[in-house]
Every structure is written in C-alpha cells, then in structure tokens.
Design a protein around this motif. Structure first.
Motif, short mmCIF file in Angstrom:
data_model
loop_
_atom_site.label_atom_id
_atom_site.label_comp_id
_atom_site.label_asym_id
_atom_site.label_seq_id
_atom_site.Cartn_x
_atom_site.Cartn_y
_atom_site.Cartn_z
N ASP A 58 0.82 -1.13 0.01
CA ASP A 58 0.06 0.05 -0.07
C ASP A 58 0.81 1.15 -0.11
O ASP A 58 1.86 1.50 0.75
N TYR A 78 -4.74 2.75 11.33
CA TYR A 78 -5.16 2.45 9.72
C TYR A 78 -4.52 0.80 9.62
O TYR A 78 -5.34 0.08 8.99
N LEU A 82 -6.64 -2.50 8.71
CA LEU A 82 -6.54 -3.50 7.53
C LEU A 82 -6.34 -5.10 8.27
O LEU A 82 -6.77 -5.91 7.61
N TYR A 85 -9.20 -7.10 8.16
CA TYR A 85 -9.48 -7.63 6.78
C TYR A 85 -8.50 -8.74 6.52
O TYR A 85 -8.53 -9.33 5.40
N TYR A 87 -5.16 -8.48 6.51
CA TYR A 87 -3.87 -8.10 5.94
C TYR A 87 -2.74 -7.69 7.17
O TYR A 87 -3.31 -7.03 8.06
N TYR A 99 2.20 -5.37 3.47
CA TYR A 99 1.13 -6.18 4.24
C TYR A 99 1.26 -7.54 3.54
O TYR A 99 1.73 -7.89 2.60
N ILE A 109 -7.03 -3.98 -1.21
CA ILE A 109 -7.02 -2.76 -0.33
C ILE A 109 -7.33 -1.43 -1.14
O ILE A 109 -8.31 -0.80 -0.42
N PRO B 45 -11.24 -1.69 1.89
CA PRO B 45 -10.77 -1.28 3.23
C PRO B 45 -10.28 0.18 3.05
O PRO B 45 -10.22 1.01 3.71
N TYR B 49 -11.74 3.14 5.26
CA TYR B 49 -10.91 3.86 6.05
C TYR B 49 -11.03 5.20 5.96
O TYR B 49 -11.42 6.23 7.07
#
Lengths: 400, 107
Positions: A58, A78, A82, A85, A87, A99, A109, B45, B49
């Motif tokens: 990311d 943050y 993640l 989910y 990661y 990740y 992502i 995500p 976020y």
C-alpha cells in the motif's frame, strides 16, 4: 537466524512489481522482515521454509518525512483496520507499507480505478518533491562536515569539494530519474528485471565514485576514512532515533529534540557558510594585501602555502639573502581575536613596542613577531632582528 | 479554515451509513453492504477507512467501542438526519422520473 540484506530501490508507484518480487522471494525461502534505510532502499529478509505468502503493498502520504520509519497514531489505526480484513502489517519505510497474508485476499486494499490512479500520481509528485529537498539537507550536512575536516587536514579543498558535488549530483539525479520518467511517460512502470538492473547500476555508480573520491584524497586517505566512519556513525544515530526513540507516545519530547537538532544543524551550516565565503574572498585578495612586507624582506622564494585552518592561512617563505620568516594572514571572521590570541600564546610572545597600528612582539626563542590588523610576520632568525627594526624605522619615516 | 460540508452522499457513503444504523466495525460494514446489495457494492478497506475518518471528523458517526484494536462505530443524530434527507431526496428523484422512465421498468 540467517539474514539477507537486499539493496533495492523500489518507488511508490512500483507497488505491483514489489508485490511480485516479495512473493518470489518467499517462494525461494526468504521472508521479508523489515524495510529500512534513510534512502528507503534496504530490505531485510529472513530464512524460512519456502512458502506461498501473498504480499500487498500500500502506498500513501500519511507518514513523517524526516522519520519515515516512525509510526503515528493514525497510521497505527489504519494498520489495525486492515488487520481486520486479514492483512498483517509487515513493515513500512514511509511511503511504502507492506502487508502479508497466507491466503489470497478476496478484497483488494484499493480499487484500481481512475481515482486511485490520480491519487498515485499525487503521491509520486509529493515523493519527488521530498526526494529533491531531503537530499539537499543531507548534502548540506555532509558538506559541512566534509569541508571542516578537509580544511583541517590541509587537503586541496577545491578539487575535493568539486568532486564531492559531482558525486552527490550523480547519485541524486539517478534517484530522481524514475519519478520523472513515470510522471512524463504516462505511468510506464519498469519490469522487475529492469528494476534490479537499475539498482545494480546505482550501487556500481556509488561504489566507483566513492573509490575515486578516496583516490583524489590519497594524501589524507587514512584521516578522511576516519571522517567517513564518523559520518556513518552519525547517520546510524539518526536512524536509531528514527527506529526506537521516535514513537508517538513521546511525540512532544521528540519534536523538541528534533527541533533543537535541526536548529543546531541550521546554525552550524550558516556559520560554516559565513566563514567559508569570507575565506574564499581572502585567498583571492591575499596577494594584494601583503601590507607589511618590508623592502629588505621581499619574498624571493615561497616554500609552502598552507591553509592552516578555516580561520587563518600561513605562507612559509625562505629568503636566501636575509632569513626565513612566516607570513600569517588571519581570516576576517568572528574567531579572529581568538586565533590571534592563540598564535601569540604559542610562543609566549611579549609586547615590545607599539606604534600607529603596528605592534612588535618578542617570543621565547628570540623570535620576533610584527602584527598589523589581520597580518603577522614572524622572523625566526634572531640575527636579523636589528636589521628588521632598522627597516621598520625607515619604513615609518617614509610613511610620515 | 472551515471545512466544506457533505451535501449529497455517494453510493458507498449511503450504504455505509445504513450499515452503521447498528454498531459495526470495518469488516462487518463491508460484509453487510455486500449482502445487502448482493455483491454489487464492494467497500474495499482503503476507501472505507478514509470515508470513516471523514465521517468521524464531521460528527456523522461516532466510536462506541474499542475491543483490542478493533473499533466499532455507530451513526449519530446528525448522521441520521443526513441519511433521512438523502432517502427523501432519492425517493423524490424516483417519483419525479416516474412518468418518463416507467416504460423501462420491464427491461
């Protein structure tokens, strides 16, 4: 645990290629542990069983520019988000966050659409700016230490400094080029093979330039090597602050420390700059300024010219007919008074006579020192003392 | 500098606010919206976020519970008012378009 250090220059927009590369390494039995480095280039792998790990890279702008390895609260939030989910956060070097997950994730992502592309473009532009201005800061710091030490060890400052600039400029431009290429050439990304090749080229360039830099300074090789070790230690210290001390719990304290540190750096740079600009001016004018060279002591042969320090220069001469003497020219800096006092103190000079700006001192071994403002002449041969004094008398008679 | 208020909601925003009528955390929002729209709207995500932090800073949603590192959010009164307004607006859009668009109903 066996470790592998890889120097790889991946850029923020090459996230997909980096994902491929990391997965390939995991398949070979090397698991990524950490991204590291001031120039954001070092990757540390650890030996493991060959396995299939999915990596997700990311990129974002939420990180500290000065301390890219540190974590701020919103970054931590943050990463936790993640984690829900699936990661798992591995490591980050600022713009690039890595990740991993054991299984291929159903959700990406970010969605690969036009908005994301626009975002990537913004990130790349910001990174480009950071990469233009951050090295400038390091160049100033490096130059500051470099010139100080080179002056101190009497090296030929112009050649060495010139080469230092070429050295830095080459590496700097090679760092910036991929950004410009990506932004101009419609987001064309290098293939993995080319990225590896590019990295090798950068390393080769850095090594060859370093070797030739040492070659240029062959007279002072040992001493300058020590200097380089000191610079590396300081760089290591900065990374140490970066990694361990700069956590968000002590944010205020660290901000104050950083402020003081950079305030000092700025101050020392400005001081260096002021001193250095004065020094250059004086070297150029030194021929014209030989204010108190007397008629009977015309320089016949200059045996040595030395940059004694940043604050003074010394011309050692030897005249076959008369005697040898030393000509000292003090730089017009803040430390002028201190340098003068130091020189006078060395041989325990005592004031003998003073008249209209001209002061005569007598030293321990019957040396004679004549000072006028910034200029000094030291006569080492006592036999000519009387002759010199007579000369001065004539000189002043002609003046008045 | 005053921030610009959100006037109309985008599709992901609308569904997120619906999901947050009950307290939910990140993954639960994504799963709920996927189930609700039968896999049509997928909140990844990264986007979610940013959206949640924007909502939180505008007091549209609030954090109700932190369990370990998992944060649970719920909609606030302001958010409910916005959602209601949006619902009325969308309904109005349907009614207003009805005379012209009803013939496409069967296609």
């Amino acid at each position: 645990m066996k470790k592998k250090y890889k120097f790889m220059s991946f850029y923020a927009f090459e996230n997909k290629v980096l994902e491929q590369y990391l997965r390939k390494m995991a398949n070979k039995g090397w698991k990524l542990v950490k991204l590291q480095g001031l120039l954001k280039n070092m990757m540390i792998f650890e030996k493991c069983e060959p396995q299939n790990i999915y990596y997700y890279v990311d990129v974002g702008t939420n990180y500290s520019i000065m301390f890219p390895n540190s974590t701020n609260p919103s970054q931590a939030q943050y990463r936790a988000f993640l984690e829900e989910y699936g990661y798992d956060f591995v490591s980050s070097n600022g713009p690039i966050e890595v990740y991993s997950s054991k299984e291929e994730s159903k959700l990406p992502i970010h969605e690969e659409d036009e908005t994301r592309n626009e975002e990537l473009r913004k990130i790349a532009k910001r990174e480009l700016l950071v990469n233009i201005f951050l090295p400038l800061l390091y160049i100033f710091i490096g130059r500051q230490m470099f010139t100080g030490a080179v002056n101190f060890y009497f090296a030929n400052i112009d050649i060495v400094l010139g080469f230092f600039y070429v050295f830095v400029a080459c590496i700097w431009l090679s760092m910036l080029y991929p950004y410009v290429r990506w932004l101009v050439h419609k987001k064309k990304v290098y293939k993995l093979r080319n990225i590896i090749l590019r990295t090798y080229l950068q390393i080769c360039m850095a090594i060859s330039l370093t070797i030739s830099l040492f070659f240029f300074m062959n007279e002072n090789l040992g001493l300058v090597s020590i200097l380089f070790i000191i610079i590396l230690m300081i760089v290591k210290f900065i990374t140490w602050i970066d990694e361990r001390a700069f956590t968000y719990k002590k944010k205020l304290l660290m901000k104050i420390i950083t402020l003081i540190l950079f305030g000092y750096l700025l101050f020392s740079f400005m001081l260096q700059y002021t001193l250095y600009s004065v020094l250059h001016q004086d070297v150029r004018d030194s021929d014209k300024q030989a204010g108190i060279i007397l008629p009977s002591l015309q320089m016949k042969e200059v045996t040595g010219f030395q940059q004694e320090s940043m604050f003074s220069e010394v011309i050692k001469t030897y005249d076959k007919d008369t005697a040898d003497f030393t000509y000292i020219h003090l730089k017009n800096t803040l430390l002028k008074g201190y340098m003068k006092a130091r020189i006078l103190n060395e041989q325990k000079y005592k004031k003998v006579a003073e008249s209209s700006g001209l002061t005569i001192y007598q030293g321990n071994d019957n040396q004679l020192l004549i000072a006028k403002d910034n200029q000094m002449i030291v006569f080492h041969d006592t036999k000519i003392k009387d002759e010199v004094l007579k000369d001065i008398a004539t000189f002043y008679a002609s003046q008045n | 500098m005053p921030r610009k208020q959100l006037d109309t909601l985008t599709e992901p925003m609308y569904y997120t606010l619906i999901a947050l009528l009950n307290p939910r955390c990140g993954v639960e929002i994504t799963d709920f919206v996927l189930a609700l729209t039968s896999d049509r709207v997928c909140l990844v995500p990264g986007t979610l976020y940013t959206m949640l932090s924007k909502f939180e800073s505008e007091n549209i949603i609030e954090e109700v519970h932190v369990e370990g590192r998992r944060r649970t959010y719920v909609i606030t009164g302001k958010g409910k008012a916005m959602l209601k307004e949006e619902y009325i607006r969308l309904k109005k859009m349907i009614t207003e378009g009805e005379p012209w668009l009803s013939r496409y109903k069967d296609e």
